[in-house]
Design an enzyme around this catalytic site. Structure first.
Site, mmCIF file in Angstrom:
data_model
loop_
_atom_site.group_PDB
_atom_site.id
_atom_site.type_symbol
_atom_site.label_atom_id
_atom_site.label_comp_id
_atom_site.label_asym_id
_atom_site.label_seq_id
_atom_site.Cartn_x
_atom_site.Cartn_y
_atom_site.Cartn_z
ATOM 1 N N ASN A 49 0.883 -1.173 0.000
ATOM 2 C CA ASN A 49 0.000 0.000 0.000
ATOM 3 C C ASN A 49 0.917 1.218 0.000
ATOM 4 O O ASN A 49 1.499 1.546 1.033
ATOM 5 C CB ASN A 49 -0.896 -0.016 1.242
ATOM 6 C CG ASN A 49 -1.721 1.257 1.366
ATOM 7 O OD1 ASN A 49 -1.809 2.045 0.414
ATOM 8 N ND2 ASN A 49 -2.329 1.469 2.519
ATOM 9 N N TRP A 50 1.022 1.827 -1.146
ATOM 10 C CA TRP A 50 1.959 2.958 -1.274
ATOM 11 C C TRP A 50 1.447 4.234 -0.600
ATOM 12 O O TRP A 50 2.177 5.208 -0.482
ATOM 13 C CB TRP A 50 2.240 3.248 -2.748
ATOM 14 C CG TRP A 50 3.181 2.272 -3.387
ATOM 15 C CD1 TRP A 50 3.854 1.253 -2.771
ATOM 16 C CD2 TRP A 50 3.581 2.242 -4.764
ATOM 17 N NE1 TRP A 50 4.647 0.589 -3.680
ATOM 18 C CE2 TRP A 50 4.489 1.182 -4.908
ATOM 19 C CE3 TRP A 50 3.244 3.002 -5.883
ATOM 20 C CZ2 TRP A 50 5.074 0.862 -6.138
ATOM 21 C CZ3 TRP A 50 3.827 2.689 -7.107
ATOM 22 C CH2 TRP A 50 4.740 1.631 -7.232
ATOM 23 N N LYS A 51 0.177 4.234 -0.220
ATOM 24 C CA LYS A 51 -0.417 5.438 0.372
ATOM 25 C C LYS A 51 -0.166 6.624 -0.572
ATOM 26 O O LYS A 51 -0.189 6.441 -1.787
ATOM 27 C CB LYS A 51 0.112 5.644 1.794
ATOM 28 C CG LYS A 51 -0.051 4.360 2.633
ATOM 29 C CD LYS A 51 0.156 4.517 4.089
ATOM 30 C CE LYS A 51 -0.093 3.170 4.779
ATOM 31 N NZ LYS A 51 -0.001 3.214 6.223
ATOM 32 N N HIS A 78 -9.377 1.485 4.924
ATOM 33 C CA HIS A 78 -8.097 1.606 5.632
ATOM 34 C C HIS A 78 -8.295 2.546 6.830
ATOM 35 O O HIS A 78 -9.061 3.508 6.749
ATOM 36 C CB HIS A 78 -7.020 2.138 4.684
ATOM 37 C CG HIS A 78 -5.652 2.058 5.290
ATOM 38 N ND1 HIS A 78 -5.194 2.978 6.195
ATOM 39 C CD2 HIS A 78 -4.658 1.134 5.142
ATOM 40 C CE1 HIS A 78 -3.970 2.633 6.581
ATOM 41 N NE2 HIS A 78 -3.625 1.518 5.957
ATOM 42 N N GLU A 82 -6.624 4.876 7.915
ATOM 43 C CA GLU A 82 -6.375 6.298 7.616
ATOM 44 C C GLU A 82 -7.600 6.925 6.962
ATOM 45 O O GLU A 82 -7.913 8.096 7.194
ATOM 46 C CB GLU A 82 -5.116 6.421 6.736
ATOM 47 C CG GLU A 82 -3.867 6.122 7.547
ATOM 48 C CD GLU A 82 -2.727 5.502 6.767
ATOM 49 O OE1 GLU A 82 -2.748 5.547 5.522
ATOM 50 O OE2 GLU A 82 -1.818 4.946 7.416
ATOM 51 N N GLU A 105 -5.420 -4.823 10.642
ATOM 52 C CA GLU A 105 -4.354 -3.865 10.936
ATOM 53 C C GLU A 105 -4.620 -3.176 12.273
ATOM 54 O O GLU A 105 -5.447 -2.253 12.340
ATOM 55 C CB GLU A 105 -4.281 -2.800 9.845
ATOM 56 C CG GLU A 105 -4.004 -3.351 8.469
ATOM 57 C CD GLU A 105 -3.359 -2.306 7.571
ATOM 58 O OE1 GLU A 105 -2.359 -2.653 6.923
ATOM 59 O OE2 GLU A 105 -3.822 -1.157 7.534
ATOM 60 N N GLY A 146 2.881 2.013 10.808
ATOM 61 C CA GLY A 146 3.911 3.026 10.608
ATOM 62 C C GLY A 146 4.659 3.391 11.884
ATOM 63 O O GLY A 146 5.386 4.377 11.922
ATOM 64 N N SER A 156 3.565 -2.443 10.314
ATOM 65 C CA SER A 156 5.013 -2.588 10.491
ATOM 66 C C SER A 156 5.537 -3.966 10.068
ATOM 67 O O SER A 156 6.423 -4.528 10.712
ATOM 68 C CB SER A 156 5.419 -2.264 11.927
ATOM 69 O OG SER A 156 5.105 -0.897 12.214
ATOM 70 N N GLY A 193 2.830 -1.074 4.214
ATOM 71 C CA GLY A 193 3.008 0.319 3.835
ATOM 72 C C GLY A 193 4.471 0.620 3.562
ATOM 73 O O GLY A 193 5.001 0.371 2.481
ATOM 74 N N GLY A 194 5.145 1.156 4.555
ATOM 75 C CA GLY A 194 6.511 1.654 4.396
ATOM 76 C C GLY A 194 7.469 0.709 3.701
ATOM 77 O O GLY A 194 8.223 1.123 2.809
#
Ligand SMILES: O=C[C@H](O)COP(=O)(O)O
Length: 251
Positions: free
Chosen positions: A10-12, A95, A97, A167, A173, A213, A234-235
Site C-alpha cells: 500500500n503505497w499510500k 483503511h 487512515e 491492521e 507506521g 510494520s 506500507g513503508g
C-alpha cells in the site's frame, strides 16, 4: 484448505508516475514468485501506467479507495466503474487512515465493498482496533463489528473472495508490530466471525492479511501462522529491494 498467500504493498500517498514506473521496472520478474500473489496498491494517478507495465506479468495492481456510486456529482472521487475500466484488479477499502481522516464509517465501507464486487474488483477490507480499544480489551469486539458490517449483503461466493486485512492501528507506521501469536489470535477470531455469517467452508476460503510494520525480516513469521494468509504493507513496500524481499519471504 490451502489459500494462496497475498502480499499487497500500500503505497499510500507516495510516488509520482515516473517513480512508480521506475519501481515497477525494478521489481518485474523478481517480485513474481510462484505460489505468492503480489499486489501493488498505488495512488490513482499512477494506476494507468502501472496497469500498462503489469501486462504480461503476474503482479496485480490495486487502488486505495473507491466511491460506491458509479457516476455522479462527487467531486474528487473515483468509481469502481472507472477502476475496472482501467484494468485495476484490487481495491483497498476502509483503511484506518480513511476511517480516521475521511470519516469512513462501517456503512460506507460496506457500500464500497458491494460496489467493488459490482464491478469485478476484489476488495481488501481493512479492520483493526485503536490503541485505547486494545488497552480496554475491546480488540475482538471492534473487529467483529467492522467485519460483520463490511460483509453485509455479500453472497457466499463474494464473501469467499474478500481479502480482509487486520491492521491494529497502533502498529501502523510505528515500528511496533503485533506479535505473530497475537495477530494469529485476532485473525483466527475474525475467521470465526466470517464462519458465523456464512459457514466454515466460506470462512476457510477467505484470505486474511496482517498489516502493521511488516518488514522483510518479520513477514515469514506472520505467514507461518495458521490463519495469516499475507500482509498489507506500507513503508516496507516503497523500495524495490524491500518489496521483492517481502514477496520472497512469503514463499
Ligand atoms: O496499509 C498498510 C498499513 O497501513 C501498514 O503500514 P506500515 O507497513 O507502514 O506499518
Amino acid at each position: 484448505m490451502s489459500r494462496t498467500p497475498i502480499i499487497a504493498g500500500n503505497w499510500k500517498m507516495f510516488k509520482t508516475v515516473s517513480e512508480a514506473t521506475a519501481f515497477f521496472a525494478e521489481v518485474k520478474g523478481k517480485a513474481e514468485v510462484a505460489g505468492v500473489e503480489s499486489v501493488i496498491c498505488a495512488p490513482f494517478t499512477a494506476l494507468p501506467a502501472l496497469v500498462e507495465a503489469a501486462k504480461g506479468t503476474t503482479i496485480a495492481i490495486g487502488a486505495q479507495n473507491v466511491h460506491f456510486e458509479d457516476n455522479g456529482a462527487y467531486t474528487g472521487e473515483v468509481s469502481g466503474l472507472m477502476l475496472k475500466d482501467l484494468g485495476v484488479k484490487y481495491v483497498i477499502i476502509g483503511h484506518s487512515e480513511r476511517r480516521a481522516y475521511f470519516a469512513e464509517s462501517d456503512e460506507i465501507v460496506n457500500k464500497k465493498t458491494v460496489a467493488a464486487f459490482k464491478h469485478g474488483l476484489t476488495p481488501i477490507v481493512c479492520v483493526g482496533e485503536k490503541l485505547e480499544e486494545r488497552e480496554s480489551g475491546a480488540t475482538k469486539e471492534v473487529c467483529k463489528v467492522q467485519t460483520e458490517a463490511a460483509f453485509q449483503g455479500l453472497s457466499a461466493e463474494q464473501a469467499a473472495e474478500v481479502v480482509v486485512a487486520y491492521e491494529p492501528i497502533w502498529a501502523i507506521g510505528t515500528g511496533k508490530s503485533s506479535t505473530s501469536d497475537d495477530a494469529q489470535d485476532v485473525i483466527g477470531y475474525i475467521r470465526g466471525v466470517i464462519a458465523g455469517l456464512y459457514d466454515e467452508a466460506v470462512a476457510a476460503k477467505v484470505r486474511i492479511q496482517y498489516g502493521g510494520s511488516v518488514k522483510p525480516n518479520n513477514v515469514s513469521e506472520y505467514l507461518g501462522q495458521a490463519d495469516i494468509d499475507g500482509a498489507l504493507v506500507g513503508g516496507a513496500s516503497l523500495e524495490p529491494a524491500s518489496y521483492i524481499a517481502l514477496i520472497e519471504g512469503a514463499k
